[in-house]
Design a protein around this motif. Structure first.
Motif, PDB file in Angstrom:
ATOM      1  N   ARG A 193      31.407  71.566  10.717  1.00 47.17           N
ATOM      2  CA  ARG A 193      32.472  72.494  10.351  1.00 47.17           C
ATOM      3  C   ARG A 193      31.953  73.612   9.451  1.00 47.17           C
ATOM      4  NH1 ARG A 193      37.238  67.990   9.166  1.00 47.17           N
ATOM      5  NH2 ARG A 193      37.595  67.452  11.372  1.00 47.17           N
ATOM      6  N   VAL A 194      31.031  73.280   8.591  1.00 50.00           N
ATOM      7  CA  VAL A 194      30.459  74.308   7.712  1.00 50.00           C
ATOM      8  C   VAL A 194      29.619  75.283   8.528  1.00 50.00           C
ATOM      9  CG1 VAL A 194      28.956  74.731   5.734  1.00 50.00           C
ATOM     10  CG2 VAL A 194      30.487  72.772   5.724  1.00 50.00           C
ATOM     11  N   TYR A 195      28.847  74.777   9.503  1.00 45.89           N
ATOM     12  CA  TYR A 195      28.080  75.673  10.374  1.00 45.89           C
ATOM     13  C   TYR A 195      29.014  76.594  11.165  1.00 45.89           C
ATOM     14  CZ  TYR A 195      23.359  73.818   9.787  1.00 45.89           C
ATOM     15  OH  TYR A 195      22.121  73.495   9.283  1.00 45.89           O
ATOM     16  N   ALA A 196      30.143  76.057  11.620  1.00 45.56           N
ATOM     17  CA  ALA A 196      31.120  76.879  12.333  1.00 45.56           C
ATOM     18  C   ALA A 196      31.677  77.966  11.413  1.00 45.56           C
ATOM     19  CB  ALA A 196      32.255  76.000  12.860  1.00 45.56           C
ATOM     20  N   THR A 197      31.906  77.617  10.152  1.00 45.81           N
ATOM     21  CA  THR A 197      32.386  78.596   9.175  1.00 45.81           C
ATOM     22  C   THR A 197      31.354  79.698   8.958  1.00 45.81           C
ATOM     23  OG1 THR A 197      33.673  76.881   8.043  1.00 45.81           O
ATOM     24  CG2 THR A 197      33.204  78.908   6.807  1.00 45.81           C
ATOM     25  N   VAL A 198      30.089  79.318   8.878  1.00 46.06           N
ATOM     26  CA  VAL A 198      29.020  80.299   8.688  1.00 46.06           C
ATOM     27  C   VAL A 198      28.943  81.248   9.882  1.00 46.06           C
ATOM     28  CG1 VAL A 198      26.517  80.591   8.488  1.00 46.06           C
ATOM     29  CG2 VAL A 198      27.682  78.834   7.142  1.00 46.06           C
TER      30      VAL A 198
END
Length: 294
Positions: free
Chosen positions: A135-140
């Motif tokens: 999810r953090v990679y998607a946010t980035v």
């Protein structure tokens, strides 16, 4: 954009242009070397929570790219001094598009860090289940894409883009302020509960408070360095019947240099506030200094 690449603005500004060029080169070198060391340190450090480390990497990478960009395109100021207006215009456009995109990435990333810190407090034990690496990679990825769309919008509707950019910047700052205010009130409430129960502050709460303090420092430095540029820029857009002054041009270059200073001070801020990063940077420097010359 051709406004600043013209004889009208370059008259009597040769010494100032040289001064800004030298200052920007020094800041760019500091940003490149410093942020590269921070990226190496973040790669080696395993004690930091992975999602938080991803956001720190994203922020550091944007500053590193900005430093490299400034070094490569620093000839835009030289082209003004040499009165090569066409070259200046091309370099100015590239520098403006890339730096605006990287500024958007850094702004959105610091906002995401403040939201991440608030979620860590509100979710408690569920934080590691909700805030996962994917999810953090998607946010980035979203953080990288959104500023690019903003540049595309400006190509077709420049006036609307200024409104959208200003509104987005204010929204990010307001959201970050809200997150830190909620964190402050929540921590204060818990601290009162601990005192009333005559207990010592839990180690986990103390660590969290330190991480929030670190994130708040990054946000404060970003705002301090960027706000002057955001305030001055609207006055530099040409309007019918208004003549731009050289003083305004110098003010804009000063504000741009201050905004870029944020990328240079970021590595020192990491080393000062994050103990794990400071230790990793020291070990990296020791390894570099002890490497035998072949």
């Amino acid at each position: 954009m051709a406004l600043f690449c013209s004889a009208e603005f370059s008259v009597g500004l040769y010494n100032q242009l040289v001064g800004f060029s030298v200052a920007n080169v020094v800041l760019a070198l500091t940003a490149v070397v410093g942020n590269a060391l921070i990226l190496i340190a973040l790669h080696k450090e395993t004690s930091l929570h992975p999602p938080s480390k991803i956001l720190l990497r994203s922020l550091t990478s944007s500053y590193l790219c900005l430093g490299v960009l400034t070094l490569v395109l620093q000839t835009s100021w030289i082209s003004i001094a040499l009165k090569q207006w066409k070259t200046c215009q091309y370099l100015y456009v590239v520098h403006y598009i890339a730096s605006s995109t990287l500024f958007g990435v850094s702004l959105f990333t610091t906002t995401a860090i403040s939201v991440d810190r608030l979620l860590a407090l509100l979710l408690g034990l569920r934080y590691r289940q909700v805030v996962i690496v994917k999810r953090v990679y998607a946010t980035v990825v979203v953080i990288l894409v959104v500023p690019t769309f903003g540049i595309v919008i400006e190509v077709y509707i420049a006036d609307e883009h200024r409104i959208v950019t200003t509104s987005t910047t204010l929204l990010c700052l307001i959201l970050s302020m809200y997150c830190y205010l909620r964190i402050y009130l929540k921590l204060r409430h818990r601290q009162i509960e601990v005192r009333q129960a005559n207990q010592t502050t839990p180690i986990s709460l103390a660590r969290y408070r330190n991480s929030v303090c670190n994130a708040l420092w990054m946000q404060f430095v970003l705002v301090f360095c960027v706000i002057p540029f955001c305030v001055i820029t609207p006055f530099t857009y040409p309007t019918v019947g208004r003549r731009q002054s050289s003083a305004l041009h110098i003010a804009l270059m000063s504000a741009a240099t201050l905004a870029f200073f944020n990328a240079s001070v970021n590595p020192f801020l990491y080393c000062w506030k994050i103990k794990q990063v400071r230790r990793a940077v020291k070990n990296t420097l020791k390894q570099i200094s002890c490497t035998p010359n072949e």
